[in-house]
Design a protein around this motif. Structure first.
Motif, PDB file in Angstrom:
ATOM      1  N   LEU A 263       0.904  -1.159  -0.235  1.00  0.00           N
ATOM      2  CA  LEU A 263       0.665  -0.032  -0.005  1.00  0.00           C
ATOM      3  C   LEU A 263       0.480   0.728   0.568  1.00  0.00           C
ATOM      4  O   LEU A 263       1.900   1.489   0.768  1.00  0.00           O
ATOM      5  N   HIS A 264       0.778   2.313  -1.140  1.00  0.00           N
ATOM      6  CA  HIS A 264       1.589   3.121  -0.950  1.00  0.00           C
ATOM      7  C   HIS A 264       1.290   4.391   0.399  1.00  0.00           C
ATOM      8  O   HIS A 264       0.050   4.390   0.520  1.00  0.00           O
ATOM      9  N   GLY A 265       2.498   4.606   1.040  1.00  0.00           N
ATOM     10  CA  GLY A 265       2.601   5.395   2.180  1.00  0.00           C
ATOM     11  C   GLY A 265       2.971   4.951   3.450  1.00  0.00           C
ATOM     12  O   GLY A 265       2.936   4.400   4.553  1.00  0.00           O
ATOM     13  N   HIS A 266       2.790   3.436   2.891  1.00  0.00           N
ATOM     14  CA  HIS A 266       3.414   2.164   3.862  1.00  0.00           C
ATOM     15  C   HIS A 266       4.162   1.276   3.908  1.00  0.00           C
ATOM     16  O   HIS A 266       5.068   1.532   3.475  1.00  0.00           O
ATOM     17  N   GLU A 267       4.450   0.243   2.513  1.00  0.00           N
ATOM     18  CA  GLU A 267       5.238  -0.232   2.210  1.00  0.00           C
ATOM     19  C   GLU A 267       5.849  -0.330   0.762  1.00  0.00           C
ATOM     20  O   GLU A 267       6.809  -0.691   0.565  1.00  0.00           O
ATOM     21  N   LEU A 268       5.197   0.999   0.082  1.00  0.00           N
ATOM     22  CA  LEU A 268       6.234   1.682  -1.163  1.00  0.00           C
ATOM     23  C   LEU A 268       6.101   3.342  -0.687  1.00  0.00           C
ATOM     24  O   LEU A 268       4.698   3.789  -0.348  1.00  0.00           O
ATOM     25  N   SER A 269       7.175   3.883  -0.892  1.00  0.00           N
ATOM     26  CA  SER A 269       7.031   5.576  -0.667  1.00  0.00           C
ATOM     27  C   SER A 269       7.623   5.865  -1.360  1.00  0.00           C
ATOM     28  O   SER A 269       8.556   5.372  -1.756  1.00  0.00           O
ATOM     29  N   PRO A 270       8.021   7.614  -1.186  1.00  0.00           N
ATOM     30  CA  PRO A 270       9.000   8.234  -1.601  1.00  0.00           C
ATOM     31  C   PRO A 270       9.895   8.247  -1.203  1.00  0.00           C
ATOM     32  O   PRO A 270      11.336   8.270  -1.511  1.00  0.00           O
ATOM     33  N   GLU A 271       9.872   7.074  -0.025  1.00  0.00           N
ATOM     34  CA  GLU A 271      11.567   6.985   0.877  1.00  0.00           C
ATOM     35  C   GLU A 271      11.645   5.002   1.185  1.00  0.00           C
ATOM     36  O   GLU A 271      12.549   4.968   1.174  1.00  0.00           O
ATOM     37  N   ILE A 272      11.148   4.454   0.480  1.00  0.00           N
ATOM     38  CA  ILE A 272      10.717   3.551   0.360  1.00  0.00           C
ATOM     39  C   ILE A 272      11.103   2.382  -1.595  1.00  0.00           C
ATOM     40  O   ILE A 272      10.016   2.805  -2.027  1.00  0.00           O
ATOM     41  N   SER A 273      11.877   2.573  -1.548  1.00  0.00           N
ATOM     42  CA  SER A 273      12.107   1.842  -2.633  1.00  0.00           C
ATOM     43  C   SER A 273      11.659   0.710  -3.539  1.00  0.00           C
ATOM     44  O   SER A 273      10.875  -0.806  -2.376  1.00  0.00           O
ATOM     45  N   PRO A 274      11.333   0.206  -4.462  1.00  0.00           N
ATOM     46  CA  PRO A 274      10.943  -1.102  -4.613  1.00  0.00           C
ATOM     47  C   PRO A 274      11.899  -2.767  -4.483  1.00  0.00           C
ATOM     48  O   PRO A 274      11.256  -3.435  -4.149  1.00  0.00           O
ATOM     49  N   VAL A 275      13.103  -1.757  -4.358  1.00  0.00           N
ATOM     50  CA  VAL A 275      13.876  -2.929  -4.382  1.00  0.00           C
ATOM     51  C   VAL A 275      13.988  -3.383  -2.316  1.00  0.00           C
ATOM     52  O   VAL A 275      13.887  -4.712  -1.816  1.00  0.00           O
ATOM     53  N   GLN A 276      13.436  -2.593  -1.908  1.00  0.00           N
ATOM     54  CA  GLN A 276      13.906  -2.862  -0.339  1.00  0.00           C
ATOM     55  C   GLN A 276      12.224  -3.632   0.074  1.00  0.00           C
ATOM     56  O   GLN A 276      12.228  -4.114   0.812  1.00  0.00           O
ATOM     57  N   ALA A 277      11.158  -2.998  -0.999  1.00  0.00           N
ATOM     58  CA  ALA A 277       9.903  -3.404  -0.722  1.00  0.00           C
ATOM     59  C   ALA A 277       9.308  -5.191  -1.607  1.00  0.00           C
ATOM     60  O   ALA A 277       8.372  -5.307  -1.183  1.00  0.00           O
ATOM     61  N   ARG A 278      10.601  -5.442  -2.126  1.00  0.00           N
ATOM     62  CA  ARG A 278      10.670  -6.984  -3.139  1.00  0.00           C
ATOM     63  C   ARG A 278       9.026  -6.745  -3.951  1.00  0.00           C
ATOM     64  O   ARG A 278       8.587  -7.932  -4.262  1.00  0.00           O
ATOM     65  N   SER A 279       9.841  -5.758  -4.165  1.00  0.00           N
ATOM     66  CA  SER A 279       8.883  -5.406  -5.533  1.00  0.00           C
ATOM     67  C   SER A 279       9.766  -5.192  -7.092  1.00  0.00           C
ATOM     68  O   SER A 279       9.177  -4.837  -7.603  1.00  0.00           O
ATOM     69  N   SER A 280      11.002  -5.218  -6.906  1.00  0.00           N
ATOM     70  CA  SER A 280      11.633  -5.869  -7.921  1.00  0.00           C
ATOM     71  C   SER A 280      11.294  -6.234  -9.229  1.00  0.00           C
ATOM     72  O   SER A 280      11.651  -6.160 -10.210  1.00  0.00           O
ATOM     73  N   TRP A 281      10.746  -7.172  -9.043  1.00  0.00           N
ATOM     74  CA  TRP A 281       9.427  -7.470 -10.224  1.00  0.00           C
ATOM     75  C   TRP A 281       9.126  -6.744 -11.225  1.00  0.00           C
ATOM     76  O   TRP A 281       9.014  -6.892 -12.276  1.00  0.00           O
ATOM     77  N   ALA A 282       8.490  -6.282 -11.101  1.00  0.00           N
ATOM     78  CA  ALA A 282       8.024  -4.772 -11.492  1.00  0.00           C
ATOM     79  C   ALA A 282       8.952  -3.955 -12.022  1.00  0.00           C
ATOM     80  O   ALA A 282       8.279  -1.986 -11.778  1.00  0.00           O
ATOM     81  N   VAL A 283      10.102  -3.956 -11.458  1.00  0.00           N
ATOM     82  CA  VAL A 283      11.043  -3.166 -12.277  1.00  0.00           C
ATOM     83  C   VAL A 283      11.872  -3.696 -13.840  1.00  0.00           C
ATOM     84  O   VAL A 283      12.188  -4.784 -13.934  1.00  0.00           O
ATOM     85  N   GLY A 284      11.462  -3.330 -14.967  1.00  0.00           N
ATOM     86  CA  GLY A 284      12.030  -3.595 -16.455  1.00  0.00           C
ATOM     87  C   GLY A 284      13.939  -3.213 -16.093  1.00  0.00           C
ATOM     88  O   GLY A 284      14.176  -2.561 -16.692  1.00  0.00           O
ATOM     89  N   TRP A 285      14.658  -3.876 -15.735  1.00  0.00           N
ATOM     90  CA  TRP A 285      15.984  -3.541 -15.089  1.00  0.00           C
ATOM     91  C   TRP A 285      17.148  -3.894 -16.193  1.00  0.00           C
ATOM     92  O   TRP A 285      17.832  -3.371 -16.194  1.00  0.00           O
TER      93      TRP A 285
END
Length: 390
Positions: A263-285
């Motif tokens: 949920l944005h503002g909780h697990e994701l935010s301007p200070e929380i990256s997808p790498v930290q949040a285990r959302s790297s699968w949503a990044v086209g590296w």
């Protein structure tokens, strides 16, 4: 039981029960319907939203076992239109739009230069020259502004926040509900189709997508803003006929937390990256360009300083967000909860938490959440907490 009978069984409408209200909150297209159904309300993302009708646990169980309908019209909507619209999205948002074809949707992230997340959103690829977006309510203007600033002269980015409603029908019986009103159901996960819903002599155009935020099989239906009430009423009648319930944001939160959905503002935010949040699968590296690419590549290479885990309470207690996670009772602080709730499915407290990677904590370990001075022992798990049925 009919819709009228269900409404009557709820007793007197509770339009006066408003939690955290202010004069500046926005109403969705069917706020009056929710009041008539006896909903309690709360502020969410600047909108006055239904939290519950018959109780969060009952609504949660209806979605897991039968079907529920949510009004999430507070979600943003935006249109990117013009030659190169898809190319603009692929060069700015994180996921690789080239992996899908027209008629498919994709979860993606709009990041900032430091790799933090401005918003997570769904992209609907209509054609190379048309992409429809569904961002989070409070972040729509920021996403539209970021894309507009990057857009070439022949691509227009338009905020359509109040042009469309969003209704979510979720649960094992969701297919039966949509079939009963003549909407398409035979589509792959994350596919969408444009259709018409017939009510009497009226035809209502809608966009139907095999998406959701609950972990159950379901659909999200986007009618025109002015048509949302008629579409909601038609769907609600079939939901109730199928043994389901209208569901509010309380159940939506317990359902998504059980799945470990961010949920944005909780697990994701301007200070929380997808790498930290285990959302790297949503990044086209492998993409050559997207917002925050350099920072994210550097963090991926170095390894994040903290990483998201699930915590399941081993004793009585319900964790909440922003509580300290300790290595042991009275020990050092090694993390912080980002979300916490009671899981109706597990009958236990659960939480999502960012834990320092230097702590050495792994799946299967035990940690402690400091709940107002009381130590709540928890097992470290990797979400989801329950099985997905999408």
């Amino acid at each position: 039981m009919s819709v009228t009978e269900w409404r009557g069984s709820r007793g007197k409408s509770r339009t006066d029960i408003l939690i955290g209200m202010t004069d500046v909150l926005l109403d969705g297209p069917i706020a009056a319907r929710h009041a008539e159904l006896g909903a309690t309300f709360a502020e969410f993302g600047g909108w006055n939203m239904p939290v519950s009708y018959s109780g969060t646990v009952a609504e949660h169980k209806a979605v897991r076992e039968s079907v529920g309908i949510f009004d999430v019209s507070h979600l943003g909507k935006a249109l990117v239109k013009g030659p190169g619209a898809a190319a603009l999205i692929n060069s700015t948002l994180s996921n690789d739009l080239g992996k899908i074809t027209p008629g498919k949707a994709q979860y993606t992230l709009c990041c900032n230069d430091s790799g933090g997340v401005v918003d997570d959103l769904i992209t609907y690829l209509v054609a190379d020259d048309e992409v429809f977006l569904v961002p989070n309510a409070a972040n729509t203007a920021n996403v539209v502004a970021a894309l507009a600033a990057a857009a070439p002269a022949d691509v227009e980015v338009t905020d359509l926040h109040r042009d469309y409603g969003v209704l979510a029908v979720q649960g094992p019986n969701a297919v039966d509900v949509l079939a009963a009103v003549g909407l398409p159901t035979e589509m792959e996960y994350m596919a969408f189709a444009d259709a018409e819903l017939t009510v009497g002599d009226a035809l209502y155009p809608v966009r139907v997508c095999r998406t959701g935020y609950t972990g159950e099989k379901g659909y999200e239906i986007l009618p025109r803003w002015a048509d949302t009430a008629a579409v909601f009423d038609a769907l609600l009648a079939e939901v109730i006929a199928a043994g389901g319930l209208p569901a509010g944001l309380g159940a939506r939160d317990t359902l998504r937390t059980e799945m470990g959905y961010a949920l944005h503002g909780h697990e994701l935010s301007p200070e929380i990256s997808p790498v930290q949040a285990r959302s790297s699968w949503a990044v086209g590296w492998d993409k050559p360009a997207f917002f925050g690419r350099d920072a994210l590549l550097a963090e991926k290479e170095a390894g994040p300083a903290r990483r998201l885990y699930g915590l399941r309470a081993l004793g009585r207690g319900v964790p909440r967000a922003e509580l300290s996670v300790l290595a042991e009772a009275g020990g050092e602080r090694i993390g912080v909860t980002t979300s916490g709730t009671f899981s109706p499915t597990l009958a236990a407290g659960i939480a999502l938490a960012l834990i320092d990677t230097t702590s050495g904590i792994r799946k299967g370990d035990q940690v402690v959440i400091d709940v107002r001075g009381r130590a709540l022992e928890c097992e470290v798990v990797l979400p989801p907490f329950v099985d997905s049925h999408v």
